[in-house]
Design a protein around this motif. Structure first.
Motif, PDB file in Angstrom:
ATOM      1  N   PRO A   1       0.806  -1.230   0.000  1.00  0.00           N
ATOM      2  CA  PRO A   1       0.000   0.000   0.000  1.00  0.00           C
ATOM      3  C   PRO A   1       0.835   1.274   0.000  1.00  0.00           C
ATOM      4  O   PRO A   1       0.328   2.341  -0.322  1.00  0.00           O
ATOM      5  N   ILE A   2       2.096   1.163   0.396  1.00  0.00           N
ATOM      6  CA  ILE A   2       2.999   2.320   0.446  1.00  0.00           C
ATOM      7  C   ILE A   2       4.176   2.037  -0.474  1.00  0.00           C
ATOM      8  O   ILE A   2       4.833   0.996  -0.345  1.00  0.00           O
ATOM      9  N   THR A   3       4.456   2.950  -1.400  1.00  0.00           N
ATOM     10  CA  THR A   3       5.488   2.722  -2.399  1.00  0.00           C
ATOM     11  C   THR A   3       6.410   3.917  -2.536  1.00  0.00           C
ATOM     12  O   THR A   3       5.949   5.045  -2.748  1.00  0.00           O
TER      13      THR A   3
ATOM     14  N   ALA B   1       0.137   4.654  -9.099  1.00  0.00           N
ATOM     15  CA  ALA B   1      -1.056   5.445  -8.806  1.00  0.00           C
ATOM     16  C   ALA B   1      -2.315   4.730  -9.277  1.00  0.00           C
ATOM     17  O   ALA B   1      -3.349   4.724  -8.588  1.00  0.00           O
ATOM     18  N   ALA B   2      -2.257   4.106 -10.454  1.00  0.00           N
ATOM     19  CA  ALA B   2      -3.432   3.414 -10.999  1.00  0.00           C
ATOM     20  C   ALA B   2      -3.880   2.270 -10.108  1.00  0.00           C
ATOM     21  O   ALA B   2      -5.056   1.889 -10.121  1.00  0.00           O
ATOM     22  N   LEU B   3      -2.952   1.731  -9.307  1.00  0.00           N
ATOM     23  CA  LEU B   3      -3.271   0.603  -8.431  1.00  0.00           C
ATOM     24  C   LEU B   3      -3.435   1.020  -6.982  1.00  0.00           C
ATOM     25  O   LEU B   3      -3.440   0.189  -6.081  1.00  0.00           O
ATOM     26  N   GLY B   4      -3.564   2.342  -6.750  1.00  0.00           N
ATOM     27  CA  GLY B   4      -3.949   2.832  -5.433  1.00  0.00           C
ATOM     28  C   GLY B   4      -2.859   2.847  -4.393  1.00  0.00           C
ATOM     29  O   GLY B   4      -3.143   2.731  -3.193  1.00  0.00           O
ATOM     30  N   CYS B   5      -1.614   3.031  -4.814  1.00  0.00           N
ATOM     31  CA  CYS B   5      -0.515   3.120  -3.855  1.00  0.00           C
ATOM     32  C   CYS B   5      -0.394   4.540  -3.306  1.00  0.00           C
ATOM     33  O   CYS B   5      -0.568   5.522  -4.045  1.00  0.00           O
TER      34      CYS B   5
ATOM     35  N   LEU C   1       8.148   7.553   5.697  1.00  0.00           N
ATOM     36  CA  LEU C   1       7.618   6.199   5.777  1.00  0.00           C
ATOM     37  C   LEU C   1       7.023   5.920   7.149  1.00  0.00           C
ATOM     38  O   LEU C   1       5.951   5.292   7.271  1.00  0.00           O
ATOM     39  N   ARG C   2       7.694   6.369   8.188  1.00  0.00           N
ATOM     40  CA  ARG C   2       7.212   6.141   9.558  1.00  0.00           C
ATOM     41  C   ARG C   2       5.823   6.745   9.741  1.00  0.00           C
ATOM     42  O   ARG C   2       4.932   6.130  10.334  1.00  0.00           O
ATOM     43  N   ASP C   3       5.634   7.956   9.228  1.00  0.00           N
ATOM     44  CA  ASP C   3       4.337   8.624   9.381  1.00  0.00           C
ATOM     45  C   ASP C   3       3.224   7.842   8.694  1.00  0.00           C
ATOM     46  O   ASP C   3       2.117   7.707   9.244  1.00  0.00           O
ATOM     47  N   LEU C   4       3.475   7.314   7.506  1.00  0.00           N
ATOM     48  CA  LEU C   4       2.440   6.583   6.795  1.00  0.00           C
ATOM     49  C   LEU C   4       2.175   5.213   7.423  1.00  0.00           C
ATOM     50  O   LEU C   4       1.029   4.747   7.467  1.00  0.00           O
ATOM     51  N   LEU C   5       3.205   4.552   7.902  1.00  0.00           N
ATOM     52  CA  LEU C   5       3.002   3.274   8.581  1.00  0.00           C
ATOM     53  C   LEU C   5       2.196   3.451   9.869  1.00  0.00           C
ATOM     54  O   LEU C   5       1.408   2.573  10.243  1.00  0.00           O
ATOM     55  N   ALA C   6       2.380   4.592  10.518  1.00  0.00           N
ATOM     56  CA  ALA C   6       1.649   4.861  11.761  1.00  0.00           C
ATOM     57  C   ALA C   6       0.226   5.327  11.506  1.00  0.00           C
ATOM     58  O   ALA C   6      -0.599   5.340  12.431  1.00  0.00           O
ATOM     59  N   ASP C   7      -0.081   5.709  10.271  1.00  0.00           N
ATOM     60  CA  ASP C   7      -1.407   6.252   9.945  1.00  0.00           C
ATOM     61  C   ASP C   7      -1.938   5.573   8.681  1.00  0.00           C
ATOM     62  O   ASP C   7      -1.982   6.177   7.597  1.00  0.00           O
TER      63      ASP C   7
ATOM     64  N   ARG D   1      -4.415   7.472   6.450  1.00  0.00           N
ATOM     65  CA  ARG D   1      -3.844   8.473   5.545  1.00  0.00           C
ATOM     66  C   ARG D   1      -3.262   7.812   4.299  1.00  0.00           C
ATOM     67  O   ARG D   1      -3.426   8.315   3.180  1.00  0.00           O
ATOM     68  N   ALA D   2      -2.572   6.694   4.484  1.00  0.00           N
ATOM     69  CA  ALA D   2      -2.018   5.985   3.326  1.00  0.00           C
ATOM     70  C   ALA D   2      -3.135   5.549   2.384  1.00  0.00           C
ATOM     71  O   ALA D   2      -3.004   5.678   1.153  1.00  0.00           O
ATOM     72  N   ARG D   3      -4.242   5.047   2.941  1.00  0.00           N
ATOM     73  CA  ARG D   3      -5.361   4.641   2.085  1.00  0.00           C
ATOM     74  C   ARG D   3      -5.956   5.828   1.347  1.00  0.00           C
ATOM     75  O   ARG D   3      -6.303   5.739   0.157  1.00  0.00           O
ATOM     76  N   ALA D   4      -6.068   6.967   2.036  1.00  0.00           N
ATOM     77  CA  ALA D   4      -6.612   8.170   1.401  1.00  0.00           C
ATOM     78  C   ALA D   4      -5.712   8.643   0.264  1.00  0.00           C
ATOM     79  O   ALA D   4      -6.203   9.058  -0.797  1.00  0.00           O
ATOM     80  N   MET D   5      -4.405   8.577   0.464  1.00  0.00           N
ATOM     81  CA  MET D   5      -3.476   8.940  -0.606  1.00  0.00           C
ATOM     82  C   MET D   5      -3.622   8.000  -1.796  1.00  0.00           C
ATOM     83  O   MET D   5      -3.648   8.429  -2.954  1.00  0.00           O
ATOM     84  N   GLY D   6      -3.737   6.703  -1.513  1.00  0.00           N
ATOM     85  CA  GLY D   6      -3.906   5.736  -2.588  1.00  0.00           C
ATOM     86  C   GLY D   6      -5.196   5.941  -3.355  1.00  0.00           C
ATOM     87  O   GLY D   6      -5.223   5.848  -4.594  1.00  0.00           O
ATOM     88  N   ASP D   7      -6.279   6.235  -2.641  1.00  0.00           N
ATOM     89  CA  ASP D   7      -7.556   6.501  -3.300  1.00  0.00           C
ATOM     90  C   ASP D   7      -7.459   7.742  -4.179  1.00  0.00           C
ATOM     91  O   ASP D   7      -7.993   7.769  -5.305  1.00  0.00           O
TER      92      ASP D   7
END
Length: 428
Positions: free
Chosen positions: A320-322, A340-344, A381-387, A390-396
């Motif tokens: 989910p995080i790339t 981006a097309a695959l929601g990362c 990376l730490r911020d996205l792993l902890a949230d 937020r990572a899902r919202a960025m991917g969407d």
């Protein structure tokens, strides 16, 4: 056709003299990357397959990104009732290997001829293209000047710095660009810059971003199910298209993150898998456990080395995080739209000359974090792993923005067909 300005004639003379020396370097590099020696002569214009009868469109891109950005147009051309043969040329071993997997039926890949008179003469005599389509910034003077057919530039991508360099060429730039029958620019800024260089307004239009219009990368369903099952309970991130020098920073970030997420998995997919043995040694030296895709191992370690070609669709789906490489060192960055097309949720460094506008659009949509350095990568990376939310919202947001980038494929295909000559098709 008017005579080329002196500067272009001088370039042609130097290019012709340099071609044999340049070929030796290119030949050795291609062989070192696994290309059969016989195919290297394609760079000198020697065809290694026969030309099929009927119309033929020659599509040329420098490497993986440029050639793959043409896939939506290529697919639309091949979907016609009487499709032309598509000849795709590129310059790198990686592009040849990936295109072999991804080009639709009815397409041929050859290595591009050098921009020298002899190579181009051989190439054109054999292939007799009915249309030449150049991708992004592949503006080669002799390739354009000697083409026996209309020439088009698609998905034009020229930075302000590149446009400034073209302006310095004066009449040479105007003469060369006037040979292009059609230019589709990614943005209005690029279109205006080309108009300022003397391109007739009726020959240029904004055509959207073909890279973003490409269909999502495929993934083998069984392989994806297996990877997803093995990683189901583990947090993970992907480092995609990394280059020499970047793996050290990626591994340092992962080692730091493991202190907080002991089961964290890094999927490391280098840009050139032939470097895998050296990267594996580097992972061991960093004190991290390793398994490798190329030998059939599963992602049960701290680092999973994805050292195969043609499976990026699998890795983008799995993580989910790339982080997209080529950007912590001065390689210019890489295409973000595949992830981006695959929601990362996307991250990248600060060297982005090759894809600055793409990354800017994603950053503005809150779909990407850009401008990272080796010192700031770990924190991001730490911020996205902890949230994870937020990572899902960025991917969407990334997926939504990608879906809006149609690239105007239907109009582009109609324009290309209108430029192709009618009547008796060429034959070999």
């Amino acid at each position: 056709m008017s005579r080329a300005p002196l500067l272009l004639r001088a370039y042609g003379g130097l290019a012709n003299i340099a071609a044999p020396l340049l070929f030796r370097r290119i030949r050795d590099r291609l062989i070192a990357h696994g290309i059969q020696p016989g195919r290297t002569r394609e760079r000198l214009g020697h065809a290694t397959v026969a030309r099929p009868a009927g119309p033929l469109v020659w599509v040329h891109g420098a490497s993986v990104g440029e050639t793959l950005s043409a896939l939506p147009v290529i697919a639309a051309l091949r979907d016609r009732r009487d499709p032309p043969t598509i000849l795709v040329t590129s310059g790198t071993a990686t592009s040849a290997q990936i295109l072999t997997q991804r080009l639709p039926q009815g397409c041929i890949h050859q290595f591009a001829p050098l921009d020298g008179a002899r190579a181009l003469r051989r190439f054109n005599a054999h292939w007799k293209p009915d249309l030449l389509v150049l991708m992004e910034s592949e503006i080669w003077p002799q390739m354009i000047a000697t083409a026996p057919c209309p020439v088009v530039l698609l998905n034009a991508r020229l930075s302000p710095r590149a446009l400034a360099r073209w302006r310095k060429l004066g009449s040479s730039a105007s003469w060369l660009l006037s040979r292009l029958c059609l230019i589709t620019a990614q943005t209005e800024a690029v279109a205006q810059g080309l108009r300022d260089l003397g391109v007739a307004p009726d020959r240029i239009r904004v055509g959207g971003n073909l890279k973003a219009a490409a269909p999502p990368l495929d993934a083998d369903p069984e392989a994806f199910t297996a990877i997803r099952t093995l990683l189901a309970d583990r947090p993970r991130w992907l480092a995609a298209s990394t280059h020499t020098g970047e793996e050290a920073h990626v591994l340092a970030a992962h080692a730091a993150l493991l202190r907080e997420h002991s089961d964290l998995c890094l999927i490391l997919a280098p840009r050139h898998p032939d470097r895998a043995d050296r990267i594996a040694a580097q992972i061991a030296q960093a004190g991290l456990t390793l398994t490798r895709r190329s030998v059939g191992e599963s992602p049960t370690s701290q680092v999973y080395l994805a050292d195969t070609l043609g499976e990026m669709g699998l890795w983008y789906r799995a993580a989910p995080i790339t982080f997209v490489g080529g950007s912590l060192s001065p390689n210019g960055g890489h295409n973000p739209w595949e992830g981006a097309a695959l929601g990362c949720a996307l991250l990248t460094g600060h060297y982005l000359t090759n894809a600055a506008q793409d990354w800017q659009a994603l950053r503005d949509a809150d779909a990407a974090i850009t401008g990272l350095t080796p010192d700031t990568l770990t924190a991001a990376l730490r911020d996205l792993l902890a949230d994870p939310a937020r990572a899902r919202a960025m991917g969407d947001a990334a997926r939504t923005l990608t879906a809006s980038q149609t690239g105007d494929v239907a109009r582009t295909v109609a324009d290309l067909l209108a430029l192709m000559p009618h009547g008796t098709p060429h034959a070999s």
